[in-house]
Design an enzyme around this catalytic site. Sequence first.
Site, short mmCIF file in Angstrom:
data_model
loop_
_atom_site.label_atom_id
_atom_site.label_comp_id
_atom_site.label_asym_id
_atom_site.label_seq_id
_atom_site.Cartn_x
_atom_site.Cartn_y
_atom_site.Cartn_z
N GLY A 58 0.83 -1.21 0.00
CA GLY A 58 0.00 0.00 0.00
C GLY A 58 0.85 1.24 0.00
CG ASN A 59 -0.35 4.60 -1.64
OD1 ASN A 59 -1.08 5.40 -1.08
ND2 ASN A 59 -0.72 3.91 -2.72
NE ARG A 60 3.84 8.42 5.03
CZ ARG A 60 4.64 9.48 5.14
NH1 ARG A 60 5.74 9.55 4.42
NH2 ARG A 60 4.35 10.44 5.97
CB SER A 61 -2.75 8.10 -0.48
OG SER A 61 -3.95 8.80 -0.69
#
Length: 410
Positions: free
Chosen positions: A202-205
């Site tokens: 995933g990512n930090r958005s």
Amino acid sequence: MFVVVGVSGGVAAYKSVHLVRLLILAGHEVHVIPTQDALRFVGLSTWESISRNPVTTSVHDDVAQVRHVALGRAADLVIVAPATANTLARMAAGLADNLLGTTLLATSAPVVVAPAMHTEMWLHPATQHNMATLRGRGVHVVGPGDGPLTGGDSGPGRMSEPEEILEAALAAVPGDADLAGLQVVVSAGGTREPIDPVRFLGNRSSGRQGVEVALAAARRGARVSLVAAHVDAQVLAEASRHPRVQITHAGTAMELRDAVVAAAVDADVIVMVAAVADYRVLKIADDKMSKQGQEGLTLDLIQNPDILAALVRERRPGRTIVGFAAESATGDELIEKGRAKRRRKGVDLLAVNEIGWDKGFETPDNELLILNASDDVVARVQGSKRDVANALWDAVVAVRDHTHPEKHSL
Ligand code: CTP
């Protein structure tokens, strides 16, 4: 515009039916909130059929949707017509024991009242004091007119005519709903690419910037389809309350692509704010993977399709497509990286965001520049994510005015 019409219990309520009709004919979304007393004059079914929306008087209906504040928050304009002496007194005191009262306390939209009562009641110092209080708070007052009243008497107290109320109400709204009539698709949040039943890449958005872009469009009159990848629950809840925002959920990049493509069928504008994973896991494990007997782990990844580039390739005329680019660069390098990406994607506008370990994520503020199709920097914005969203829509309006003014429904 999203217009709330509050109706209190006076015989002039019948004239407000025409007011609602005029608002509908002018293309506005109207929600009527009658008081219990108002329903003695004009029934619920009339309001529902004329406004084409469900009508309720109680703060206890639709509790899950927090309806008692949702309409007020969503409103671009609130009109109270007729406003009886009782309702005006309640407004002045800030009472909130019915849906109209809670809505009026929850709104930051302009409020316009059209008083209607007998002359003695209008001239009574209590009413005049309440009017002074309301005017002092910025409430706009239309009328009352001077003329025959229901008891056969005559004098000031007659509710203004619907056309007059409409004109005064529209004049009270700052600026225009400059995106009214547009269908908009916004993607937000970060995709999650599964590795096994419990893990993902995933990512930090947080999704906040995308949700603000969606909400800003809805507030400016657009109908918004928000395709939400992983978005913080609290952030998404805000969007779910806006009646012009429709949310579709998407987990992975492939799901996001399908949802965006489906939502885009009628879209005039598409804004891809979502942080889409560039790669997905080639073979997702059916069972939870175990580290037993494995010193290290190598995952085979495969590239995800570039959704934005595909949208540009398959676009229909008149559609505006906007991308977001997150880059680890500053100054001229940031602009050059942005320009290269804008050309690669072929978008009409690219919002370029400087990101780093402590920049761009999980913060209420944002800072970005906007490139147009000639690669000019058309805006540099620094502020809350809501301010940034509005600056982006200003740029979209400018592009649409320039490229196809006949399609833009200003
Ligand atoms: N985007 C997309 N599909 C992808 C990847 C990104 O539609 N598979 C969109 C994003 O929503 C964003 C824009 O493309 O609007 C730019 O995303 P970004 O991650 O900055 O660019 P990439 O395409 O990943 O380019 P690079 O890897 O070169 O940075």
